[in-house]
Scaffold this active site. Structure first.
Site, PDB file in Angstrom:
ATOM      1  N   HIS A   1      -2.633  13.068  -6.883  1.00  0.00           N
ATOM      2  CA  HIS A   1      -2.653  11.841  -7.697  1.00  0.00           C
ATOM      3  C   HIS A   1      -2.664  12.130  -9.201  1.00  0.00           C
ATOM      4  O   HIS A   1      -1.925  11.512  -9.967  1.00  0.00           O
ATOM      5  CB  HIS A   1      -3.880  10.992  -7.360  1.00  0.00           C
TER       6      HIS A   1
ATOM      7  N   HIS B   1      -0.434   7.771  -2.220  1.00  0.00           N
ATOM      8  CA  HIS B   1      -0.596   6.310  -2.304  1.00  0.00           C
ATOM      9  C   HIS B   1      -0.741   5.841  -3.754  1.00  0.00           C
ATOM     10  O   HIS B   1      -0.496   4.680  -4.057  1.00  0.00           O
ATOM     11  CB  HIS B   1      -1.755   5.823  -1.426  1.00  0.00           C
TER      12      HIS B   1
ATOM     13  N   ARG C   1      -4.104  11.215  21.712  1.00  0.00           N
ATOM     14  CA  ARG C   1      -4.565  11.912  22.923  1.00  0.00           C
ATOM     15  C   ARG C   1      -5.377  10.996  23.840  1.00  0.00           C
ATOM     16  O   ARG C   1      -5.420  11.185  25.037  1.00  0.00           O
ATOM     17  CB  ARG C   1      -5.468  13.078  22.525  1.00  0.00           C
TER      18      ARG C   1
ATOM     19  N   LYS D   1       0.891   2.170  -6.323  1.00  0.00           N
ATOM     20  CA  LYS D   1       0.096   1.155  -7.026  1.00  0.00           C
ATOM     21  C   LYS D   1       0.989   0.501  -8.081  1.00  0.00           C
ATOM     22  O   LYS D   1       1.715   1.190  -8.798  1.00  0.00           O
ATOM     23  CB  LYS D   1      -1.124   1.813  -7.691  1.00  0.00           C
TER      24      LYS D   1
END
Ligand code: BG6
Length: 514
Positions: free
Chosen positions: A267, A205, A69, A209
């Site tokens: 996770h 994420h 924005r 790993k």
């Protein structure tokens, strides 16, 4: 005394096997990052892309468009990113080259017209830069904006793909994928209005790993562990992601999420699935996802009995971390002074299937704990009969395998050995394989990996919607029971920052951290 350590060296480099498609050419494309003026873009996405660029890992050509924005020019956008990068990360010459691929487009997320303007801009850039109409839309924006933005991308025709994979369009979403089962399904419905499941990349994420990716290699590329990987030989499994950090500047998000939504829904569940799943018939994304899904489907609901028998919740009070005084969670800026948000949870869960019946899995995560540790502990059973009992007693400690994710990326196996000397003594010894022994550069950043996989169209390290729904189906009744529980205050155990969590968790936690 510490266990003697046997360190493994990487002595077999000549026997390395690599995927046959490892050198696959990447298609030219454009990455549009919504939320370009935000933290995630500056802290993770641009450094990851720049690093890939420096190592010649990106497709040629690749265009990056920051969209947000905020009103700013292309140059201002580039300057802002440069300022937020650590000086060590910046190689000025390469950075200037990298910036030739960087653009900025102001977008009003609420305005469909703004997305039509973006579409025109993309078409122009495609022609100019020969990016062939391939696009990735990365939503680095607050989750409340996902539905609007996904919808507007679709309405502007930007989700359309060409035939037979020519000209593709992909959307990347960060967790949280909803805040319970209902909202996760709602979000999915909105995404599917414009995108097919194969076009959606839901990031976790942790999956990127190295040591977590290695779990499947370790389990299924070796013969000797798998026969023992079940209820007959394993006593319990501990999965811990302990953090020293508090909630940083994320009170707004964390107050709504708490540790269960922040860590357990995503996770921790992925770590659980990788540890507990059956071997897929092929290392191929749909088959791996299918096996994970079966684990999620077999989770024994926690809410059938007394929930707090299997769930310990905590919240940090003030304390000391690395010799610095830190405030209580309730005194963190932006947190309600009587907040009942848990910052620690220990969950004992069971997987109702043939392999795992009655084996407890202890999942633990918390903020402001003594150390940052992420690891999976596989505790084997004690020997069924001790032939040394008349001299050494019954209590010979059992074998243990640790998959270390942080701070040490390693695999350790502990077993009993005879201490040298005339006296009969037994002593545990530990064999350590460390990732460092594989040489530098062995562990790329998780965001680099997910961005590359998305460009490559590989879904292996992303969540699939059925997994998202099954894990929410498990967690939602727990959240509902916790959040509607009149005695939540009584169930939320305070722990001093810098400790290992509530005292009541120690009986299960101690063996996992020791
Ligand atoms: C994020 C959570 O997904 O993972 C954070 O939102 C947490 O609260 C982080 O700190 C932990 O990730 P890592 O890679 O540092 O273990």
């Amino acid at each position: 005394m510490d266990n003697p350590k046997i360190i493994f060296k990487n002595q077999h480099r000549e026997n390395t096997l690599c995927a046959l498609n490892g050198g696959q050419e990447l298609s030219p494309c454009t990455i549009v990052i919504f939320g370009a003026s935000g933290d995630l873009t500056a802290r993770k996405l641009i450094p990851a892309l720049f690093n890939l660029y420096k190592n010649d890992r990106l497709p040629e050509p690749l265009t990056i468009i920051g969209a947000a924005r905020t009103e700013m020019t292309r140059q201002e956008f580039a300057n802002r990113l440069k300022e937020s990068m650590a000086p060590a990360q910046i190689d000025l010459k390469r950075w200037d080259e990298f910036c030739q691929n960087l653009y900025y487009q102001e977008v009003d997320y609420d305005s469909p017209h703004s997305f039509t303007v973006l579409a025109d801009f993309l078409t122009d850039l495609d022609t100019q830069r020969k990016t062939k109409g391939n696009r990735i839309f990365y939503l680095a924006i607050p989750p409340s904006l996902y539905p609007t933005v996904a919808d507007h991308i679709g309405q502007a025709g930007l989700a359309n793909e060409g035939v037979q994979g020519k000209q593709w369009s992909r959307i990347v979403v960060e967790k949280p994928f909803g805040r319970d089962l209902k909202t996760a399904i709602e979000l999915d419905t909105v995404l599917h209005k414009s995108f097919k499941e194969e076009q959606i990349y839901r990031i976790d994420h942790y999956l990127a790993k190295e040591t977590i990716q290695n779990i499947l290699m370790f389990r299924f590329a070796n013969y000797i562990f798998e026969p023992l990987w079940n209820r007959n030989f394993i006593d319990y499994i501990g999965i811990i992601a302990a953090e020293k950090l508090g909630i940083e500047h994320r009170a707004g998000y964390y107050e709504q999420a708490g540790v269960l939504r922040d860590m357990f829904q995503n996770h921790m569940k992925q770590l659980l699935a990788l540890t507990a799943m059956e071997a897929p018939s092929l290392f191929q994304d749909a088959r791996v996802q299918d096996e994970k899904t079966k684990v999620f489907r077999s989770l024994k609901p926690l809410t059938e009995g007394n929930l707090f028998k299997d769930l310990i919740l905590g919240q940090y009070s003030s304390g000391t971390i690395d010799r610095h005084k830190v405030p209580a969670y309730r005194n963190e800026p932006g947190v309600n002074a009587s907040s009942a948000t848990p910052t620690f949870a220990l969950m004992r869960l069971f997987i109702d299937n043939w392999r795992w019946k009655h084996v407890p899995f202890y999942l633990v995560s918390g903020k402001r704990l003594r150390e940052k540790i992420t690891r999976i502990v596989v505790q084997f059973k004690k020997v069924p009969h001790s032939m040394f009992r008349h001299v050494l007693g019954e209590d010979i400690s059992a074998n243990r395998l640790i998959i270390g994710i942080y701070p040490h990326e390693k695999i350790s196996l502990t077993f009993q050995t005879k201490t040298p000397g005339a006296r009969l003594c037994l002593q545990p010894a530990t064999m350590d394989f460390t990732y460092q022994s594989l040489g530098p550069g062995a562990t790329p950043d998780a965001y680099e990996k997910v961005l590359l996989d998305c460009i490559q169209g590989d879904h292996m390290l992303f969540w699939r919607q059925d997994g998202v729904e099954l894990t929410w189906a498990f967690l939602t009744p727990i959240l509902e029971e916790c959040e509607s529980c009149r005695d939540l205050a009584g169930q939320l155990h305070p722990y001093p920052a810098g400790s290992w969590g509530p005292k009541t968790a120690m009986k299960w936690l101690k063996p996992i951290i020791s």
